[in-house]
Design a protein around this motif. Structure first.
Motif, PDB file in Angstrom:
ATOM      1  N   LEU A   1       0.836  -1.205   0.000  1.00  0.00           N
ATOM      2  CA  LEU A   1       0.000   0.000   0.000  1.00  0.00           C
ATOM      3  C   LEU A   1       0.872   1.258   0.000  1.00  0.00           C
ATOM      4  CD1 LEU A   1      -2.837  -0.970   2.519  1.00  0.00           C
ATOM      5  CD2 LEU A   1      -3.071  -0.575   0.060  1.00  0.00           C
ATOM      6  N   ARG A   2       1.961   1.198   0.754  1.00  0.00           N
ATOM      7  CA  ARG A   2       2.883   2.345   0.774  1.00  0.00           C
ATOM      8  C   ARG A   2       3.520   2.559  -0.604  1.00  0.00           C
ATOM      9  NH1 ARG A   2       8.309   2.747   4.468  1.00  0.00           N
ATOM     10  NH2 ARG A   2       8.905   4.864   3.896  1.00  0.00           N
ATOM     11  N   LEU A   3       3.875   1.458  -1.272  1.00  0.00           N
ATOM     12  CA  LEU A   3       4.426   1.543  -2.618  1.00  0.00           C
ATOM     13  C   LEU A   3       3.408   2.138  -3.582  1.00  0.00           C
ATOM     14  CD1 LEU A   3       6.706   0.875  -4.628  1.00  0.00           C
ATOM     15  CD2 LEU A   3       5.738  -1.429  -4.828  1.00  0.00           C
ATOM     16  N   GLN A   4       2.154   1.732  -3.432  1.00  0.00           N
ATOM     17  CA  GLN A   4       1.097   2.270  -4.289  1.00  0.00           C
ATOM     18  C   GLN A   4       0.927   3.773  -4.080  1.00  0.00           C
ATOM     19  OE1 GLN A   4      -2.727   0.499  -3.602  1.00  0.00           O
ATOM     20  NE2 GLN A   4      -3.763   1.715  -5.162  1.00  0.00           N
ATOM     21  N   ASN A   5       0.956   4.221  -2.819  1.00  0.00           N
ATOM     22  CA  ASN A   5       0.807   5.655  -2.526  1.00  0.00           C
ATOM     23  C   ASN A   5       1.959   6.465  -3.114  1.00  0.00           C
ATOM     24  OD1 ASN A   5      -1.546   5.137  -1.094  1.00  0.00           O
ATOM     25  ND2 ASN A   5      -0.483   4.931   0.863  1.00  0.00           N
ATOM     26  N   ILE A   6       3.174   5.914  -3.021  1.00  0.00           N
ATOM     27  CA  ILE A   6       4.336   6.626  -3.568  1.00  0.00           C
ATOM     28  C   ILE A   6       4.208   6.775  -5.079  1.00  0.00           C
ATOM     29  CG2 ILE A   6       6.816   6.416  -3.979  1.00  0.00           C
ATOM     30  CD1 ILE A   6       7.088   5.188  -1.210  1.00  0.00           C
ATOM     31  N   LEU A   7       3.800   5.698  -5.752  1.00  0.00           N
ATOM     32  CA  LEU A   7       3.660   5.749  -7.207  1.00  0.00           C
ATOM     33  C   LEU A   7       2.548   6.712  -7.624  1.00  0.00           C
ATOM     34  CD1 LEU A   7       4.121   1.962  -8.089  1.00  0.00           C
ATOM     35  CD2 LEU A   7       5.752   3.823  -8.452  1.00  0.00           C
ATOM     36  N   GLU A   8       1.423   6.692  -6.890  1.00  0.00           N
ATOM     37  CA  GLU A   8       0.332   7.621  -7.211  1.00  0.00           C
ATOM     38  C   GLU A   8       0.783   9.067  -7.014  1.00  0.00           C
ATOM     39  OE1 GLU A   8      -2.906   6.463  -4.767  1.00  0.00           O
ATOM     40  OE2 GLU A   8      -3.504   4.767  -6.026  1.00  0.00           O
ATOM     41  N   SER A   9       1.522   9.297  -5.960  1.00  0.00           N
ATOM     42  CA  SER A   9       2.040  10.650  -5.713  1.00  0.00           C
ATOM     43  C   SER A   9       2.964  11.101  -6.828  1.00  0.00           C
ATOM     44  CB  SER A   9       2.760  10.661  -4.370  1.00  0.00           C
ATOM     45  OG  SER A   9       3.578  11.742  -4.232  1.00  0.00           O
ATOM     46  N   GLU A  10       3.848  10.207  -7.286  1.00  0.00           N
ATOM     47  CA  GLU A  10       4.754  10.555  -8.379  1.00  0.00           C
ATOM     48  C   GLU A  10       3.989  10.827  -9.670  1.00  0.00           C
ATOM     49  OE1 GLU A  10       8.225  10.968  -8.604  1.00  0.00           O
ATOM     50  OE2 GLU A  10       7.927  11.144  -6.450  1.00  0.00           O
ATOM     51  N   ILE A  11       2.965  10.025  -9.938  1.00  0.00           N
ATOM     52  CA  ILE A  11       2.161  10.232 -11.151  1.00  0.00           C
ATOM     53  C   ILE A  11       1.467  11.593 -11.104  1.00  0.00           C
ATOM     54  CG2 ILE A  11       0.143   9.404 -12.424  1.00  0.00           C
ATOM     55  CD1 ILE A  11       1.007   6.546 -11.634  1.00  0.00           C
ATOM     56  N   ASN A  12       0.920  11.951  -9.938  1.00  0.00           N
ATOM     57  CA  ASN A  12       0.257  13.256  -9.792  1.00  0.00           C
ATOM     58  C   ASN A  12       1.249  14.402 -10.008  1.00  0.00           C
ATOM     59  OD1 ASN A  12      -2.198  12.036  -9.225  1.00  0.00           O
ATOM     60  ND2 ASN A  12      -1.860  12.059  -7.011  1.00  0.00           N
ATOM     61  N   LEU A  13       2.445  14.246  -9.461  1.00  0.00           N
ATOM     62  CA  LEU A  13       3.463  15.286  -9.644  1.00  0.00           C
ATOM     63  C   LEU A  13       3.840  15.430 -11.113  1.00  0.00           C
ATOM     64  CD1 LEU A  13       5.841  14.629  -6.599  1.00  0.00           C
ATOM     65  CD2 LEU A  13       4.377  16.609  -6.960  1.00  0.00           C
ATOM     66  N   GLU A  14       3.963  14.309 -11.818  1.00  0.00           N
ATOM     67  CA  GLU A  14       4.303  14.374 -13.235  1.00  0.00           C
ATOM     68  C   GLU A  14       3.191  15.042 -14.041  1.00  0.00           C
ATOM     69  OE1 GLU A  14       5.443  10.624 -14.806  1.00  0.00           O
ATOM     70  OE2 GLU A  14       7.232  10.428 -13.548  1.00  0.00           O
ATOM     71  N   GLN A  15       1.928  14.760 -13.673  1.00  0.00           N
ATOM     72  CA  GLN A  15       0.820  15.401 -14.384  1.00  0.00           C
ATOM     73  C   GLN A  15       0.818  16.914 -14.148  1.00  0.00           C
ATOM     74  OE1 GLN A  15      -2.618  13.292 -12.954  1.00  0.00           O
ATOM     75  NE2 GLN A  15      -2.383  11.606 -14.413  1.00  0.00           N
ATOM     76  N   GLU A  16       1.102  17.309 -12.897  1.00  0.00           N
ATOM     77  CA  GLU A  16       1.166  18.744 -12.605  1.00  0.00           C
ATOM     78  C   GLU A  16       2.320  19.407 -13.355  1.00  0.00           C
ATOM     79  OE1 GLU A  16       1.400  19.275  -8.419  1.00  0.00           O
ATOM     80  OE2 GLU A  16      -0.558  18.398  -8.015  1.00  0.00           O
ATOM     81  N   LEU A  17       3.451  18.701 -13.430  1.00  0.00           N
ATOM     82  CA  LEU A  17       4.585  19.255 -14.158  1.00  0.00           C
ATOM     83  C   LEU A  17       4.274  19.391 -15.648  1.00  0.00           C
ATOM     84  CD1 LEU A  17       7.566  17.390 -12.461  1.00  0.00           C
ATOM     85  CD2 LEU A  17       7.058  19.828 -12.347  1.00  0.00           C
ATOM     86  N   LEU A  18       3.556  18.410 -16.205  1.00  0.00           N
ATOM     87  CA  LEU A  18       3.173  18.512 -17.615  1.00  0.00           C
ATOM     88  C   LEU A  18       2.236  19.690 -17.848  1.00  0.00           C
ATOM     89  CD1 LEU A  18       2.646  14.733 -18.537  1.00  0.00           C
ATOM     90  CD2 LEU A  18       4.444  16.253 -19.373  1.00  0.00           C
ATOM     91  N   GLU A  19       1.314  19.926 -16.899  1.00  0.00           N
ATOM     92  CA  GLU A  19       0.413  21.076 -17.028  1.00  0.00           C
ATOM     93  C   GLU A  19       1.200  22.389 -16.982  1.00  0.00           C
ATOM     94  OE1 GLU A  19      -2.488  20.737 -13.982  1.00  0.00           O
ATOM     95  OE2 GLU A  19      -3.421  18.929 -14.800  1.00  0.00           O
ATOM     96  N   VAL A  20       2.142  22.467 -16.043  1.00  0.00           N
ATOM     97  CA  VAL A  20       2.975  23.679 -15.949  1.00  0.00           C
ATOM     98  C   VAL A  20       3.798  23.861 -17.213  1.00  0.00           C
ATOM     99  CG1 VAL A  20       4.882  24.750 -14.692  1.00  0.00           C
ATOM    100  CG2 VAL A  20       3.061  23.600 -13.437  1.00  0.00           C
ATOM    101  N   LEU A  21       4.315  22.753 -17.760  1.00  0.00           N
ATOM    102  CA  LEU A  21       5.093  22.829 -18.994  1.00  0.00           C
ATOM    103  C   LEU A  21       4.243  23.338 -20.147  1.00  0.00           C
ATOM    104  CD1 LEU A  21       7.839  22.242 -20.282  1.00  0.00           C
ATOM    105  CD2 LEU A  21       7.043  19.927 -20.749  1.00  0.00           C
ATOM    106  N   GLY A  22       2.987  22.880 -20.193  1.00  0.00           N
ATOM    107  CA  GLY A  22       2.081  23.376 -21.232  1.00  0.00           C
ATOM    108  C   GLY A  22       1.814  24.868 -21.094  1.00  0.00           C
ATOM    109  N   MET A  23       1.638  25.321 -19.844  1.00  0.00           N
ATOM    110  CA  MET A  23       1.438  26.762 -19.617  1.00  0.00           C
ATOM    111  C   MET A  23       2.652  27.568 -20.060  1.00  0.00           C
ATOM    112  SD  MET A  23      -0.247  26.662 -15.806  1.00  0.00           S
ATOM    113  CE  MET A  23      -1.611  25.570 -15.428  1.00  0.00           C
ATOM    114  N   LEU A  24       3.848  27.068 -19.697  1.00  0.00           N
ATOM    115  CA  LEU A  24       5.070  27.781 -20.066  1.00  0.00           C
ATOM    116  C   LEU A  24       5.249  27.820 -21.579  1.00  0.00           C
ATOM    117  CD1 LEU A  24       7.545  26.420 -17.358  1.00  0.00           C
ATOM    118  CD2 LEU A  24       6.565  28.702 -17.487  1.00  0.00           C
TER     119      LEU A  24
END
Length: 528
Positions: A466-489
């Motif tokens: 479960l801890r591994l799953q939470n870490i991976l979900e957190s990383e995926i969310n961060l990557e999605q946010e970074l992609l959104e910021v990259l699109g804005m830039l």
């Protein structure tokens, strides 16, 4: 049959601070000397004259320490309550201090009894300093007033009542005896001229002001308050130049180091930041055990003295090359040196025959198991506690070698609860590390494929998954946010680029003919 080749451990870049000239300069200090005081150390001041003793104001005492002494060489205890702001005069012979009982006391450094007592304030006096002519004293109090006193006559010269809150810091000009600056909890800095009845300049810091500092040229003023350190240009009427926000708690004190080329700020967040006074970027950082109330540097940065809220005085002395050479010469043993250089200058003769001796290769434990094709034991050897914590790149290298051989799945299978828990612990701790992620993700997928049928049989393994799953979900969310910021830039950059007119070529884009040929071959289009 080819000989066994040891596992090649990849070399990864170290995740650490960049080593610069500032890092080498500010790290060249010995282990700190810690002295327990009677209370929180509220002020530290170095004497301007050799041997540069420093006065430490803590609770109801002022201790004067020598540059290398661990016991005070002088103590002033003639205070009825908490003492504040013990300051030396420019000749190092007199010391002035305020007190909670509103009385300002002047001491002779060679004596014990107060030479003068200045009474006039109605509340605690937190600010004291000498003017450049040595015959006057500046004081600032919680009664919202700052005053000038005449030392020979012990008389009050002038009083200024412009602040609307506690005055907690002040500094006098070393070039002009009539100029001084005060900072208050009403968020303002005020520049006073003793020849005028009112302040001549006012600046708004925006936070309760805790400390002030004048550059040696006195053209720039630095103020600290809240989380901010601000630099003001006094020659341009108090114009703000820089606002620094590198601390996450209140900044309590300031100091200049490296002959005015570096600015230091200390805070309740237990950090001392070192700034380059040209770019005002942080070039070094010191960490301490408790919140910092006071900071001072000896001339030529020979010592860094820090006072903390837990009553600890921390003193760091600079290392010298002569001392290090002495230590090295003491540690050096002459016989061993002769042994190592023995035969160094030997020159073989032309008819000498060299008999080479095969060098025995020593393999690591995991390589010895790999040589025997014990892939599971090789992985266990690389997962030993000290190895996976201190050198995770070795564990990752073994996993990569097993994957290259096609035996990683066999090495991961057939593990009990404890062995699987160790493996998952390593995966969880390093899966987000960009250096190891490609290899560890492959191993994680194989672990899930092998042990998916036994999920739910062990509470420990389920918790780690479960801890591994939470870490991976957190990383995926961060990557999605970074992609959104990259699109804005990308959108911002695309709109900000100036458009240039592209000249048309002589060749038509439709059929490759020149413009003249196209017009002659299509007369009906020309007519329309």
């Amino acid at each position: 049959m080819a000989s066994f080749k040891p596992t090649k451990i990849p070399v990864y870049p170290k995740l650490g601070e960049k080593v610069t000239q500032d890092t080498l300069y500010w790290k060249n200090y010995k282990a700190p000397v810690q002295i327990k005081e009677y209370g929180a150390v509220s002020n530290i001041d170095f004497s301007p004259v050799a041997p540069h003793n420093f006065a430490v104001t803590a609770f109801s005492r002022i201790h004067v320490y020598g540059p290398f002494s661990q016991e005070p060489v002088k103590t002033f205890t003639r205070f009825k309550d908490t003492a504040y702001c013990g300051r030396f005069r420019s000749d190092g012979q007199l010391l002035v201090a305020g007190c909670e009982d509103s009385v300002v006391r002047l001491f002779d450094v060679s004596g014990r009894v107060a030479l003068r007592m200045f009474k006039g304030h109605t509340k605690a006096v937190h600010v004291t300093d000498f003017t450049s002519d040595r015959y006057q004293i500046l004081t600032g109090s919680d009664d919202y007033t700052c005053r000038l006193w005449d030392i020979p006559n012990a008389a009050e010269l002038s009083t200024y009542r412009e602040h609307t809150d506690y005055i907690r810091c002040g500094v006098t000009s070393k070039l002009n005896r009539d100029l001084f600056i005060t900072g208050s909890y009403d968020h303002t800095l005020k520049v006073f001229d003793a020849r005028a009845e009112k302040s001549v300049m006012t600046m708004d810091h925006g936070q309760p002001v805790e400390s002030l500092l004048l550059y040696p040229s006195e053209g720039l003023l630095v103020s600290a308050g809240g989380r901010y350190v601000k630099v003001w240009d006094l020659l341009k009427g108090g114009q703000p130049l820089v606002s620094l926000k590198n601390h996450h708690k209140t900044v309590t004190c300031l100091a200049l180091g490296n002959n005015g080329e570096r600015l230091l700020s200390a805070s309740l967040d237990r950090h001392v930041k070192v700034y380059n006074t040209t770019t005002y970027k942080v070039v070094h950082n010191f960490d301490y055990a408790a919140a910092i109330l006071s900071l001072a540097l000896a001339p030529d940065d020979e010592s860094i003295v820090v006072g903390m809220t837990n009553s600890i005085l921390s003193i760091k002395h600079r290392k010298h090359t002569e001392e290090s050479k002495e230590i090295m010469s003491q540690q050096r043993r002459r016989p061993s040196y002769r042994v190592f250089v023995k035969g160094k200058n030997f020159v073989p003769k032309p008819d000498d025959y060299l008999v080479s001796k095969p060098v025995k290769e020593h393999l690591a434990k995991y390589d010895r198991e790999l040589k025997k094709f014990n892939v599971s034991k090789a992985l266990d050897a690389s997962l030993e506690i000290w190895l996976r914590k201190k050198k995770p790149e070795i564990t990752v290298g073994v996993i990569k070698e097993l994957d290259r051989r096609g035996t990683l799945k066999n090495a991961l299978a057939g593990r009990d609860e404890e062995q699987l828990s160790q493996l998952l612990h390593f995966v969880i701790g390093n899966i987000v590390d960009t250096r190891f992620a490609p290899i560890i993700l492959t191993a994680a997928e194989m672990i899930l494929d092998i042990y998916k049928s036994v999920i739910g049989q062990s509470a420990l393994i389920d918790q780690q998954l479960l801890r591994l799953q939470n870490i991976l979900e957190s990383e995926i969310n961060l990557e999605q946010e970074l992609l959104e910021v990259l699109g804005m830039l990308d959108t911002m950059f695309a709109t900000s680029v100036t458009r240039k007119e592209v000249p048309y070529s002589d060749v038509g884009r439709s059929n490759g003919l020149a413009q003249g040929e196209a017009s002659s071959s299509r007369p009906e289009l020309q007519a329309t």
